[in-house]
Design a protein around this motif. Structure first.
Motif, short mmCIF file in Angstrom:
data_model
loop_
_atom_site.label_atom_id
_atom_site.label_comp_id
_atom_site.label_asym_id
_atom_site.label_seq_id
_atom_site.Cartn_x
_atom_site.Cartn_y
_atom_site.Cartn_z
N LEU A 1 0.91 -1.30 0.09
CA LEU A 1 -0.07 -0.12 0.11
C LEU A 1 0.92 1.26 -0.18
O LEU A 1 0.29 2.16 -0.61
N TYR A 2 2.05 1.23 0.60
CA TYR A 2 2.81 2.49 0.69
C TYR A 2 3.37 2.56 -0.93
O TYR A 2 3.59 3.86 -1.32
N LEU A 3 3.64 1.43 -1.41
CA LEU A 3 4.49 1.58 -2.64
C LEU A 3 3.31 1.97 -3.73
O LEU A 3 3.47 3.08 -4.55
N TYR A 4 1.84 1.78 -3.60
CA TYR A 4 0.78 2.21 -4.45
C TYR A 4 0.78 3.88 -4.10
O TYR A 4 0.49 4.80 -4.89
N SER A 5 0.82 4.10 -2.70
CA SER A 5 0.69 5.53 -2.40
C SER A 5 1.77 6.44 -3.12
O SER A 5 1.52 7.35 -3.90
N ALA A 6 2.93 5.98 -3.01
CA ALA A 6 4.16 6.72 -3.63
C ALA A 6 4.06 6.79 -5.19
O ALA A 6 4.21 7.97 -5.86
N VAL A 7 3.62 5.64 -5.91
CA VAL A 7 3.30 5.82 -7.24
C VAL A 7 2.06 6.77 -7.61
O VAL A 7 2.52 7.55 -8.76
N LEU A 8 1.28 6.77 -6.81
CA LEU A 8 -0.02 7.62 -7.15
C LEU A 8 0.41 9.04 -7.04
O LEU A 8 0.14 9.88 -7.85
N ALA A 9 1.03 9.09 -5.91
CA ALA A 9 1.66 10.78 -5.53
C ALA A 9 2.46 11.30 -6.80
O ALA A 9 2.42 12.46 -7.35
N GLY A 10 3.60 10.33 -7.12
CA GLY A 10 4.42 10.86 -8.12
C GLY A 10 3.68 11.05 -9.70
O GLY A 10 4.10 11.93 -10.17
N ALA A 11 2.95 10.30 -9.84
CA ALA A 11 2.00 10.34 -11.08
C ALA A 11 1.17 11.71 -11.20
O ALA A 11 1.02 12.09 -12.38
N LEU A 12 0.61 11.95 -9.92
CA LEU A 12 -0.21 13.09 -9.96
C LEU A 12 0.59 14.27 -10.23
O LEU A 12 0.43 15.28 -11.01
N ILE A 13 1.72 14.32 -9.43
CA ILE A 13 2.75 15.28 -9.54
C ILE A 13 3.15 15.62 -10.98
O ILE A 13 3.54 16.74 -11.39
N TRP A 14 3.65 14.58 -11.57
CA TRP A 14 4.17 14.52 -12.94
C TRP A 14 3.03 14.96 -13.98
O TRP A 14 3.38 15.95 -14.75
N ALA A 15 1.96 14.47 -13.68
CA ALA A 15 0.54 15.06 -14.69
C ALA A 15 0.40 16.45 -14.31
O ALA A 15 0.25 17.28 -15.40
N GLY A 16 0.45 16.68 -13.09
CA GLY A 16 0.34 18.17 -12.88
C GLY A 16 1.40 19.13 -13.31
O GLY A 16 0.87 20.28 -13.92
N SER A 17 2.75 18.85 -13.53
CA SER A 17 3.67 19.39 -13.93
C SER A 17 3.31 19.74 -15.34
O SER A 17 3.58 20.83 -15.84
N TRP A 18 2.82 18.74 -16.23
CA TRP A 18 2.57 18.88 -17.49
C TRP A 18 1.39 19.95 -17.85
O TRP A 18 1.64 20.76 -18.75
N ILE A 19 0.40 20.06 -16.97
CA ILE A 19 -0.57 20.88 -17.13
C ILE A 19 -0.20 22.08 -16.94
O ILE A 19 -0.52 22.99 -17.39
N PHE A 20 0.70 22.43 -15.78
CA PHE A 20 1.14 23.73 -15.31
C PHE A 20 1.87 24.37 -16.56
O PHE A 20 1.76 25.53 -16.99
N GLU A 21 2.92 23.53 -16.94
CA GLU A 21 3.58 24.00 -18.20
C GLU A 21 2.77 24.27 -19.33
O GLU A 21 2.91 25.42 -20.10
#
Length: 517
Positions: free
Chosen positions: A12-32
């Motif tokens: 579950l910790y691994l799932y949380s890390a993957v999800l958080a990283g993906a949301l930040i990554w997608a958010g950075s694309w939208i911000f750009e």
């Protein structure tokens, strides 16, 4: 597979890390994409100067959000505050003039609501709404449900279909920015409430409810123009309850929720200065140039925003209703928490109405394929009429109706041997993982089927084509992996909630060993 099936904590910790990283990554694309294209010609109408201390422009593409929390904020607050103050003054004065204030609460609410509607929209609109009430009340006296549906849906069609809606709209005198919104919102919700009244009257074994009961129900101002719809049986019981007591810490909870809504409004406004999630999908030339991750993030964030908007708008109204000792329909379930079509809705009031009078009434236990098909077709037919028939609504209704039925077909298929035997032999944790894979695919079906109603059919088709076909296998599998992680975290939340409601001794798996929590 039981809802209490557990997974190892490290997983579950691994799932949380993957999800958080993906949301930040997608958010950075939208911000750009937002920052690089802020001065595009296509953004001129929907990206305006925002809060000066941010030094950035603001996405103002959503009329409803701007109406509620910017343009007409003071008008809406004035009307709702007046409702609360008017009710409080009456409560204080009633005993002094020999009136039971608790007993006459619905009448006072309706008097203020009717006056507010009359002042805002004029006597012709008021006459139109009352005429709808008279028609449906007259039909309700016959106590035939099919006649109530026929009269109610016919009346609803009169404000949704040309040329009848244009003719009725001309009855409203004057001209102001909110006229269309208040006209269609007021008439639409009024008709649905009248149908609820008529159907509940059919179920009443002795006698009939009075016309004044209908008016008290219909002209409760907080629900009148924007909903949510509270079925008549619930409203009548709660509004006529004379034992008005507050639960322990109820006022504290009301205040906390009001402050939370204010905080969410401010956070959304801040985000609108940095992420133009509403404006970007309208510019297909720009959208075609964006990465697959950016498109996935835009589709997901649009649905999350729509849920936030509904939760805050209904939350503000519900706060007023709670002060009136009512228990209104709760905000919709967040899209992030959804991975089955059966729980997908963006207006819990309409959802409760449809379930009570159509979906559950026809589908009963929802385990028969033909009954479920008939129930969903009838439900989405009424939903189509409610939303206003057009090509986009037809497509949205068809796919969501199909998704709801397809879930049942798949569940029926995998419940027969040898699949049921295989699942029983593999253990609950592995069963939860395998189901999570199917749920992840289902989640994106929900996203694609619903984003077309929020943005456009072209945007939904582009997102689906890029993620499923052009992006295969890298984008497809990576998006599904991230979604799978999110689904498992949602399932874990549901598991813990189930344990709180029914605390059986469950032994979760942890690092390959079973330990008691």
């Amino acid at each position: 597979m039981g809802i209490k099936a557990a997974l190892p904590r490290y997983e579950l910790y691994l799932y949380s890390a993957v999800l958080a990283g993906a949301l930040i990554w997608a958010g950075s694309w939208i911000f750009e994409a937002s920052s690089d294209n802020v001065n595009r010609k296509a953004f001129k109408e929907s990206v305006k100067p925002g809060w000066h201390y941010f030094g950035r422009k603001m996405d103002v593409a959503d009329f409803e959000w701007m109406m509620w929390f910017s343009t007409f904020r003071n008008h809406i607050l004035f009307a709702l505050t007046g409702h609360v103050i008017f009710a409080k003054i009456f409560t204080l004065l009633a005993p002094k003039i020999g009136i039971d204030g608790c007993q006459h609460r619905p009448l006072i609410f309706a008097a203020y609501g009717g006056l507010a509607v009359l002042v805002t929209m004029g006597w012709t609109f008021m006459t139109l709404v009352v005429s709808h009430c008279v028609i449906l009340y007259s039909v309700a006296l016959v106590k035939k449900k099919w006649m109530c549906f026929a009269a109610g849906l016919g009346t609803l069609a009169s404000i949704k279909l040309e040329p009848y809606n244009s003719w009725q709209e001309t009855l409203v005198t004057g001209s102001f920015d909110l006229q269309d919104v208040l006209f269609y919102g007021g008439c639409g919700f009024s008709i649905m409430r009248c149908m609820s009244f008529a159907l509940e009257n059919c179920d009443r074994k002795e006698g009939n409810y009075t016309f004044s009961d209908l008016l008290k129900y219909n002209f409760y101002l907080p629900f009148f123009f924007f909903g949510p719809i509270m079925t008549f049986d619930r409203f009548h019981a709660q509004a006529n309850n004379t034992q008005l007591t507050r639960k322990e810490r109820e006022m504290w909870n009301i205040t906390t929720k009001a402050l939370l809504h204010l905080g969410v409004i401010l956070v959304v406004d801040v985000f609108f200065h940095y992420l133009y999630i509403l404006t970007i999908p309208s510019d297909m030339k720009l959208v075609n140039k964006l990465s697959d991750w950016c498109l996935a993030g835009l589709a997901y964030s649009n649905l999350v925003y729509d849920w936030i908007k509904a939760a805050v708008m209904f939350g503000v109204i519900n706060t007023v209703a709670t002060l009136d000792h009512l228990d209104p329909p709760q905000p919709p379930k967040c899209i992030t928490m959804l991975y089955v079509f059966a729980e997908t809705h963006f207006d819990r009031g309409i959802n409760d109405w449809l379930c009570k009078y159509v979906y559950d009434y026809i589908g009963e236990n929802h385990d028969k394929i033909f009954k479920e098909l008939l129930a969903t077709v009838c439900t989405f037919a009424i939903t189509t009429l409610w939303l206003g028939p057009c090509e986009l609504v037809y497509i949205w209704s068809f796919f969501n109706c199909f998704g709801l039925n397809f879930e049942l077909w798949v569940a029926k298929f995998f419940s027969i041997p040898p699949f049921s035997i295989m699942e029983g032999a593999m253990g609950e944790a592995m069963s939860r993982r395998i189901r999570g894979v199917f749920n992840a695919a289902n989640f994106w079906a929900i996203v694609l089927y619903n984003v077309l109603s929020l943005n456009s059919l072209e945007f939904a088709k582009l997102v689906g084509r890029r993620i499923i076909f052009k992006g295969f296998p890298l984008s497809t599998l990576s998006v599904l992996l991230v979604t799978y992680c999110g689904v498992q975290l949602v399932k874990e939340r549901e598991r813990q909630q189930a344990l709180l409601e029914d605390p059986d001794p469950v032994k979760p798996v942890d690092d390959g060993k079973e330990k008691a929590e």
